[in-house]
Write a protein that holds these residues in place. Structure first.
Motif, PDB file in Angstrom:
ATOM      1  N   HIS A  16       0.799  -1.221   0.000  1.00 47.31           N
ATOM      2  CA  HIS A  16       0.000   0.000   0.000  1.00 47.31           C
ATOM      3  C   HIS A  16       0.830   1.268   0.000  1.00 47.31           C
ATOM      4  O   HIS A  16       0.315   2.362  -0.116  1.00 47.31           O
ATOM      5  CB  HIS A  16      -0.966  -0.004   1.195  1.00 47.31           C
ATOM      6  N   GLY A  17       2.154   1.121   0.126  1.00 46.51           N
ATOM      7  CA  GLY A  17       3.024   2.292   0.075  1.00 46.51           C
ATOM      8  C   GLY A  17       4.437   1.877  -0.290  1.00 46.51           C
ATOM      9  O   GLY A  17       4.846   0.755  -0.003  1.00 46.51           O
ATOM     10  N   MET A  18       5.152   2.769  -0.963  1.00 43.82           N
ATOM     11  CA  MET A  18       6.519   2.464  -1.379  1.00 43.82           C
ATOM     12  C   MET A  18       7.485   3.475  -0.795  1.00 43.82           C
ATOM     13  O   MET A  18       7.238   4.685  -0.891  1.00 43.82           O
ATOM     14  CB  MET A  18       6.611   2.497  -2.904  1.00 43.82           C
ATOM     15  N   LEU A  19       8.553   3.012  -0.182  1.00 45.08           N
ATOM     16  CA  LEU A  19       9.529   3.909   0.441  1.00 45.08           C
ATOM     17  C   LEU A  19      10.573   4.340  -0.575  1.00 45.08           C
ATOM     18  O   LEU A  19      11.032   3.531  -1.377  1.00 45.08           O
ATOM     19  CB  LEU A  19      10.244   3.182   1.575  1.00 45.08           C
ATOM     20  N   ARG A  20      10.936   5.611  -0.517  1.00 43.58           N
ATOM     21  CA  ARG A  20      12.011   6.113  -1.363  1.00 43.58           C
ATOM     22  C   ARG A  20      12.893   7.052  -0.560  1.00 43.58           C
ATOM     23  O   ARG A  20      12.402   7.837   0.247  1.00 43.58           O
ATOM     24  CB  ARG A  20      11.446   6.876  -2.574  1.00 43.58           C
ATOM     25  N   LEU A 115     -19.980 -15.137   0.965  1.00 47.79           N
ATOM     26  CA  LEU A 115     -19.261 -14.695   2.158  1.00 47.79           C
ATOM     27  C   LEU A 115     -19.944 -15.274   3.390  1.00 47.79           C
ATOM     28  O   LEU A 115     -21.176 -15.277   3.484  1.00 47.79           O
ATOM     29  CB  LEU A 115     -19.295 -13.162   2.187  1.00 47.79           C
ATOM     30  N   SER A 116     -19.185 -15.765   4.335  1.00 49.97           N
ATOM     31  CA  SER A 116     -19.762 -16.300   5.569  1.00 49.97           C
ATOM     32  C   SER A 116     -20.273 -15.157   6.444  1.00 49.97           C
ATOM     33  O   SER A 116     -19.672 -14.073   6.477  1.00 49.97           O
ATOM     34  CB  SER A 116     -18.682 -17.061   6.338  1.00 49.97           C
ATOM     35  N   PRO A 117     -21.378 -15.393   7.171  1.00 51.84           N
ATOM     36  CA  PRO A 117     -21.855 -14.363   8.116  1.00 51.84           C
ATOM     37  C   PRO A 117     -20.795 -14.063   9.189  1.00 51.84           C
ATOM     38  O   PRO A 117     -20.838 -13.017   9.828  1.00 51.84           O
ATOM     39  CB  PRO A 117     -23.096 -14.990   8.754  1.00 51.84           C
ATOM     40  N   ALA A 118     -19.836 -14.968   9.359  1.00 49.26           N
ATOM     41  CA  ALA A 118     -18.793 -14.769  10.375  1.00 49.26           C
ATOM     42  C   ALA A 118     -17.746 -13.742   9.929  1.00 49.26           C
ATOM     43  O   ALA A 118     -16.955 -13.256  10.737  1.00 49.26           O
ATOM     44  CB  ALA A 118     -18.100 -16.100  10.676  1.00 49.26           C
ATOM     45  N   TYR A 119     -17.749 -13.387   8.650  1.00 47.41           N
ATOM     46  CA  TYR A 119     -16.708 -12.490   8.134  1.00 47.41           C
ATOM     47  C   TYR A 119     -16.850 -11.084   8.711  1.00 47.41           C
ATOM     48  O   TYR A 119     -17.939 -10.518   8.740  1.00 47.41           O
ATOM     49  CB  TYR A 119     -16.783 -12.435   6.606  1.00 47.41           C
ATOM     50  N   VAL A 120     -15.735 -10.535   9.142  1.00 44.29           N
ATOM     51  CA  VAL A 120     -15.695  -9.143   9.623  1.00 44.29           C
ATOM     52  C   VAL A 120     -14.697  -8.393   8.746  1.00 44.29           C
ATOM     53  O   VAL A 120     -13.531  -8.788   8.662  1.00 44.29           O
ATOM     54  CB  VAL A 120     -15.252  -9.073  11.109  1.00 44.29           C
ATOM     55  N   HIS A 121     -15.183  -7.351   8.094  1.00 45.06           N
ATOM     56  CA  HIS A 121     -14.320  -6.610   7.165  1.00 45.06           C
ATOM     57  C   HIS A 121     -13.354  -5.733   7.949  1.00 45.06           C
ATOM     58  O   HIS A 121     -13.772  -4.775   8.591  1.00 45.06           O
ATOM     59  CB  HIS A 121     -15.199  -5.756   6.243  1.00 45.06           C
ATOM     60  N   SER A 122     -12.079  -6.084   7.922  1.00 43.20           N
ATOM     61  CA  SER A 122     -11.113  -5.316   8.698  1.00 43.20           C
ATOM     62  C   SER A 122      -9.723  -5.411   8.078  1.00 43.20           C
ATOM     63  O   SER A 122      -8.827  -6.064   8.621  1.00 43.20           O
ATOM     64  CB  SER A 122     -11.095  -5.834  10.154  1.00 43.20           C
ATOM     65  N   PRO A 123      -9.532  -4.751   6.913  1.00 42.63           N
ATOM     66  CA  PRO A 123      -8.197  -4.770   6.313  1.00 42.63           C
ATOM     67  C   PRO A 123      -7.206  -4.032   7.209  1.00 42.63           C
ATOM     68  O   PRO A 123      -7.537  -2.974   7.750  1.00 42.63           O
ATOM     69  CB  PRO A 123      -8.379  -4.047   4.971  1.00 42.63           C
ATOM     70  N   ILE A 124      -6.020  -4.604   7.378  1.00 47.94           N
ATOM     71  CA  ILE A 124      -5.054  -4.004   8.308  1.00 47.94           C
ATOM     72  C   ILE A 124      -3.655  -4.056   7.683  1.00 47.94           C
ATOM     73  O   ILE A 124      -3.273  -5.081   7.111  1.00 47.94           O
ATOM     74  CB  ILE A 124      -5.108  -4.739   9.683  1.00 47.94           C
ATOM     75  N   PRO A 131      -6.380  -9.110   5.507  1.00 47.62           N
ATOM     76  CA  PRO A 131      -7.610  -9.159   6.304  1.00 47.62           C
ATOM     77  C   PRO A 131      -7.272  -9.582   7.736  1.00 47.62           C
ATOM     78  O   PRO A 131      -6.732 -10.669   7.947  1.00 47.62           O
ATOM     79  CB  PRO A 131      -8.461 -10.210   5.590  1.00 47.62           C
ATOM     80  N   GLN A 132      -7.575  -8.702   8.691  1.00 47.63           N
ATOM     81  CA  GLN A 132      -7.155  -8.933  10.078  1.00 47.63           C
ATOM     82  C   GLN A 132      -7.667 -10.261  10.635  1.00 47.63           C
ATOM     83  O   GLN A 132      -6.968 -10.949  11.357  1.00 47.63           O
ATOM     84  CB  GLN A 132      -7.659  -7.785  10.957  1.00 47.63           C
ATOM     85  N   HIS A 133      -8.915 -10.605  10.287  1.00 49.65           N
ATOM     86  CA  HIS A 133      -9.504 -11.830  10.840  1.00 49.65           C
ATOM     87  C   HIS A 133      -9.679 -12.910   9.784  1.00 49.65           C
ATOM     88  O   HIS A 133     -10.518 -13.799   9.919  1.00 49.65           O
ATOM     89  CB  HIS A 133     -10.866 -11.506  11.470  1.00 49.65           C
ATOM     90  N   GLY A 134      -8.940 -12.819   8.685  1.00 51.97           N
ATOM     91  CA  GLY A 134      -9.079 -13.791   7.611  1.00 51.97           C
ATOM     92  C   GLY A 134     -10.331 -13.517   6.787  1.00 51.97           C
ATOM     93  O   GLY A 134     -11.038 -12.530   7.007  1.00 51.97           O
ATOM     94  N   ILE A 135     -10.574 -14.385   5.810  1.00 53.30           N
ATOM     95  CA  ILE A 135     -11.776 -14.237   4.972  1.00 53.30           C
ATOM     96  C   ILE A 135     -12.511 -15.567   4.989  1.00 53.30           C
ATOM     97  O   ILE A 135     -12.085 -16.536   4.355  1.00 53.30           O
ATOM     98  CB  ILE A 135     -11.421 -13.841   3.520  1.00 53.30           C
ATOM     99  N   GLN A 136     -13.601 -15.606   5.766  1.00 57.03           N
ATOM    100  CA  GLN A 136     -14.376 -16.841   5.862  1.00 57.03           C
ATOM    101  C   GLN A 136     -15.413 -16.859   4.741  1.00 57.03           C
ATOM    102  O   GLN A 136     -16.184 -15.910   4.596  1.00 57.03           O
ATOM    103  CB  GLN A 136     -15.082 -16.955   7.219  1.00 57.03           C
ATOM    104  N   VAL A 137     -15.378 -17.926   3.927  1.00 57.85           N
ATOM    105  CA  VAL A 137     -16.347 -18.045   2.842  1.00 57.85           C
ATOM    106  C   VAL A 137     -17.031 -19.413   2.923  1.00 57.85           C
ATOM    107  O   VAL A 137     -16.539 -20.330   3.579  1.00 57.85           O
ATOM    108  CB  VAL A 137     -15.683 -17.892   1.440  1.00 57.85           C
TER     109      VAL A 137
END
Ligand code: HEM
Length: 146
Positions: A16-20, A115-124, A131-137
């Motif tokens: 998501h970012g590049m260092l220079r 998508l599983s109802p257990a999925y919580v959208h939390s990109p980190i 995905p902080q808590h994985g992607i349950q499908v």
């Protein structure tokens, strides 16, 4: 499938970012960058800019790439760079996108995905964006004998 991959990489670019490191003082319009500082070029900022993508910037809309990257970026093609830009562009770009298409095709030939109802959208961002808590499908076989 290219449109879906592009839209995924726009919203959730893993790098998501590049260092220079700034080698010598540079003036960029009104901004002066002194030598020997490190700057982070955050593609995530460009990828989420409503001036480039429109007010629906935060929505997952693969259709925005229907007529290519130039049209999608309002003719600012350098504003979309999930694989970097210039001489240090990702050497694995073609491999990664081809592999993604092959794997997705293999899965979609065999299963319907929801998508599983257990999925919580939390990109980190932990080094890469993930995905902080994985992607349950939920996979439902398309073939009765599988
Ligand atoms: C979706 C998958 C991938 C993404 C989003 C990605 C993203 C990136 C980005 C943004 C850079 C530029 C870093 C910079 O400018 O500082 C980069 C460089 C690089 N990537 Fe990837 N990459 C991916 C997959 C791969 C794969 C599969 C390989 C190897 C098979 C790979 C090998 C490299 C290498 C060697 C560089 C350094 C190129 C150089 O500095 O000349 N990448 N990648």
């Amino acid at each position: 499938m290219t449109m879906i991959i592009n839209e995924t990489l726009r919203l959730y670019a893993p790098s998501h970012g590049m260092l220079r490191r700034v080698g010598r003082e540079v003036q960029m319009e009104k901004v002066v960058l002194p030598a020997n500082i490190d700057i982070l070029i955050a593609n995530v900022a460009f990828h989420h800019d409503p001036q480039l993508w429109g007010e629906d910037v935060h929505l997952f809309k693969p259709d925005r790439f229907a007529e290519g990257i130039a049209k999608a970026t309002n003719y600012n093609t350098a504003a979309f760079f999930p694989f970097g830009l210039g001489p240090r562009t990702c050497v694995g770009m073609t491999f990664a996108t081809t592999e993604t298409k092959i794997v997705l095709s293999m899965i979609l030939q065999r299963y319907a995905i929801t998508l599983s109802p257990a999925y919580v959208h939390s990109p980190i961002p932990i080094i890469n964006l993930k995905p902080q808590h994985g992607i349950q499908v939920i996979l439902k076989s398309l073939h009765s004998d599988a």
